[in-house]
Design an enzyme around this catalytic site. Structure first.
Site, PDB file in Angstrom:
ATOM      1  N   ASN A   9      69.363 -43.827 -31.471  1.00 14.11           N
ATOM      2  CA  ASN A   9      69.142 -44.814 -32.532  1.00 14.11           C
ATOM      3  C   ASN A   9      69.365 -46.194 -31.931  1.00 14.11           C
ATOM      4  OD1 ASN A   9      69.111 -46.455 -34.761  1.00 14.11           O
ATOM      5  ND2 ASN A   9      70.965 -45.594 -35.701  1.00 14.11           N
ATOM      6  N   TRP A  10      68.291 -46.901 -31.696  1.00  8.89           N
ATOM      7  CA  TRP A  10      68.390 -48.192 -31.007  1.00  8.89           C
ATOM      8  C   TRP A  10      68.822 -49.323 -31.930  1.00  8.89           C
ATOM      9  CZ3 TRP A  10      63.122 -47.724 -27.939  1.00  8.89           C
ATOM     10  CH2 TRP A  10      63.253 -46.698 -26.987  1.00  8.89           C
ATOM     11  N   LYS A  11      68.898 -49.030 -33.234  1.00  8.19           N
ATOM     12  CA  LYS A  11      69.323 -50.049 -34.207  1.00  8.19           C
ATOM     13  C   LYS A  11      68.476 -51.317 -34.013  1.00  8.19           C
ATOM     14  CE  LYS A  11      73.775 -47.797 -34.446  1.00  8.19           C
ATOM     15  NZ  LYS A  11      75.180 -47.859 -34.728  1.00  8.19           N
ATOM     16  N   HIS A  99      71.827 -44.081 -43.108  1.00 10.64           N
ATOM     17  CA  HIS A  99      72.786 -44.499 -42.071  1.00 10.64           C
ATOM     18  C   HIS A  99      73.877 -45.342 -42.727  1.00 10.64           C
ATOM     19  CE1 HIS A  99      74.523 -46.332 -38.527  1.00 10.64           C
ATOM     20  NE2 HIS A  99      73.956 -45.379 -37.828  1.00 10.64           N
ATOM     21  N   GLU A 101      75.261 -47.949 -41.837  1.00 14.72           N
ATOM     22  CA  GLU A 101      74.974 -49.400 -41.828  1.00 14.72           C
ATOM     23  C   GLU A 101      74.028 -49.770 -42.968  1.00 14.72           C
ATOM     24  OE1 GLU A 101      73.830 -49.519 -37.700  1.00 14.72           O
ATOM     25  OE2 GLU A 101      75.911 -49.101 -37.151  1.00 14.72           O
ATOM     26  N   GLU A 171      78.476 -38.851 -39.154  1.00 15.26           N
ATOM     27  CA  GLU A 171      78.889 -40.035 -38.395  1.00 15.26           C
ATOM     28  C   GLU A 171      80.083 -40.690 -39.082  1.00 15.26           C
ATOM     29  OE1 GLU A 171      75.491 -41.738 -35.834  1.00 15.26           O
ATOM     30  OE2 GLU A 171      75.365 -42.695 -37.783  1.00 15.26           O
ATOM     31  N   GLY A 177      80.295 -47.457 -32.869  1.00 18.57           N
ATOM     32  CA  GLY A 177      80.325 -48.702 -32.104  1.00 18.57           C
ATOM     33  C   GLY A 177      81.727 -49.188 -31.783  1.00 18.57           C
ATOM     34  N   SER A 217      80.116 -43.242 -31.112  1.00 16.72           N
ATOM     35  CA  SER A 217      80.635 -43.423 -29.752  1.00 16.72           C
ATOM     36  C   SER A 217      80.396 -42.211 -28.857  1.00 16.72           C
ATOM     37  CB  SER A 217      82.116 -43.825 -29.785  1.00 16.72           C
ATOM     38  OG  SER A 217      82.275 -45.075 -30.450  1.00 16.72           O
ATOM     39  N   GLY A 238      74.063 -44.228 -30.582  1.00 16.48           N
ATOM     40  CA  GLY A 238      73.713 -45.637 -30.739  1.00 16.48           C
ATOM     41  C   GLY A 238      73.762 -46.345 -29.394  1.00 16.48           C
ATOM     42  N   GLY A 239      74.863 -47.065 -29.130  1.00 21.21           N
ATOM     43  CA  GLY A 239      74.984 -47.917 -27.954  1.00 21.21           C
ATOM     44  C   GLY A 239      74.575 -47.252 -26.641  1.00 21.21           C
TER      45      GLY A 239
HETATM   46  P1  13P Z   1      77.383 -45.682 -31.477  1.00 21.78           P
HETATM   47  O1  13P Z   1      76.938 -44.513 -30.614  1.00 21.78           O
HETATM   48  O2  13P Z   1      77.056 -47.012 -30.883  1.00 21.78           O
HETATM   49  O3  13P Z   1      78.795 -45.540 -31.898  1.00 21.78           O
HETATM   50  O4  13P Z   1      76.488 -45.602 -32.814  1.00 21.78           O
HETATM   51  C1  13P Z   1      76.445 -44.408 -33.516  1.00 21.78           C
HETATM   52  C2  13P Z   1      75.384 -44.525 -34.554  1.00 21.78           C
HETATM   53  O5  13P Z   1      75.559 -45.219 -35.541  1.00 21.78           O
HETATM   54  C3  13P Z   1      74.131 -43.821 -34.328  1.00 21.78           C
HETATM   55  O6  13P Z   1      73.351 -43.833 -35.476  1.00 21.78           O
END
Ligand code: 13P
Length: 256
Positions: A9-11, A99, A101, A171, A177, A217, A238-239
């Site tokens: 997930n590149w956000k 998600h 967010e 999650e 993050g 993470s 994510g990251g």
């Molecule tokens: P991180 O891997 O950066 O913690 O993000 C997780 C996430 O929200 C994937 O959708």
């Protein structure tokens, strides 16, 4: 046997040039045989999807194309929103919905998430429906109450076959993050509870088939431990998915 799904997930990161570069890098970093045991999806921002789709189709890549969210209606006066029809037309396979967010920053409710799950399935794509608790909720001991209520609400009117086909991503919000990961045992306990609710409400076949990802993470260093858990079928990353080498290592470790 459930196939693991590793999703990047590149956000709101990577423009379409950067997206193409990272996909090409993934292709020569991940050996072909890896895709025999693990599914991989990437979820670029909307403005990148057409570019990434072109690369995937031109080179017949084994990577699934994903989106990060969509609206529940097909068309209409929803300035700034993206229709599931448009995503289906771009051969998108998986769409993340709910998600944390989106829920926390943009006010998405369980009802909206349920409508999105329905719309994504109606257009023959697969939802990756996210659920998870805040740190306060975890410390108050209500993790399972929160997460299981989100699962039930988001999938409320779906058939057993539909639920069997889709993906739930657990999650924990406090792990996103932050560099803090739920321990593999804690993540497993919540994922097992999710599977148990699916089995109770939609039948044991759906419970056995639904894929449950862990997210928060995830890195190459904790992938093997998480993937060894019986109810964790993949990761929503994510990251670490923004670095092709690191994401490729996660995929490799998930393939075993
Ligand atoms: P991180 O891997 O950066 O913690 O993000 C997780 C996430 O929200 C994937 O959708």
């Amino acid at each position: 046997m459930r196939r693991p799904l590793i999703s990047g997930n590149w956000k709101m990161n990577l423009n379409h040039y950067e997206a193409i570069t990272i996909v090409q890098k993934l292709v020569y970093t991940i050996p072909n045989e890896t895709y025999e045991t693990v599914d991989v999806s990437v979820h670029p921002p909307f403005t990148d999807i057409r570019s990434v789709q072109t690369v995937i189709e031109a080179d017949s890549l084994d990577i699934f194309l994903g989106a990060q969210h969509c609206h529940w209606d097909d068309h209409g006066a929803y300035t700034g929103e993206i229709s599931p029809v448009f995503l289906a037309k771009l051969d998108v396979d998986y769409v993340v919905c709910g998600h944390s967010e989106r829920r926390e920053l943009f006010g998405e409710t369980d009802e909206m998430v349920a409508a999105k799950v329905e719309a994504i399935l109606r257009h023959e794509m697969l939802p990756i429906m996210c659920v998870g608790e805040t740190l306060d909720e975890r410390e108050a001991g209500v993790t399972e109450d929160k997460v299981l209520a989100q699962v039930r609400a988001g999938l409320a009117d779906r058939s057993a076959e539909q639920v069997a086909s889709l993906v739930i991503a657990y999650e924990p919000i406090w792990a996103i993050g932050t560099g803090r990961t739920a321990t593999a045992d804690d993540a497993q306990a919540v994922c097992a509870a999710i599977r148990s609710v699916v089995s109770t409400d939609w039948g044991s076949d759906a419970g056995a088939a639904v894929r449950i990802q862990y997210g928060g993470s995830v890195k190459s260093g904790n992938t093997t431990e998480l993937m060894a858990m019986p109810d964790i079928d993949g990761a929503l990353v994510g990251g670490a998915s923004l670095d092709a080498d690191e994401f490729a290592r996660i995929v490799q470790f998930a393939a075993g």
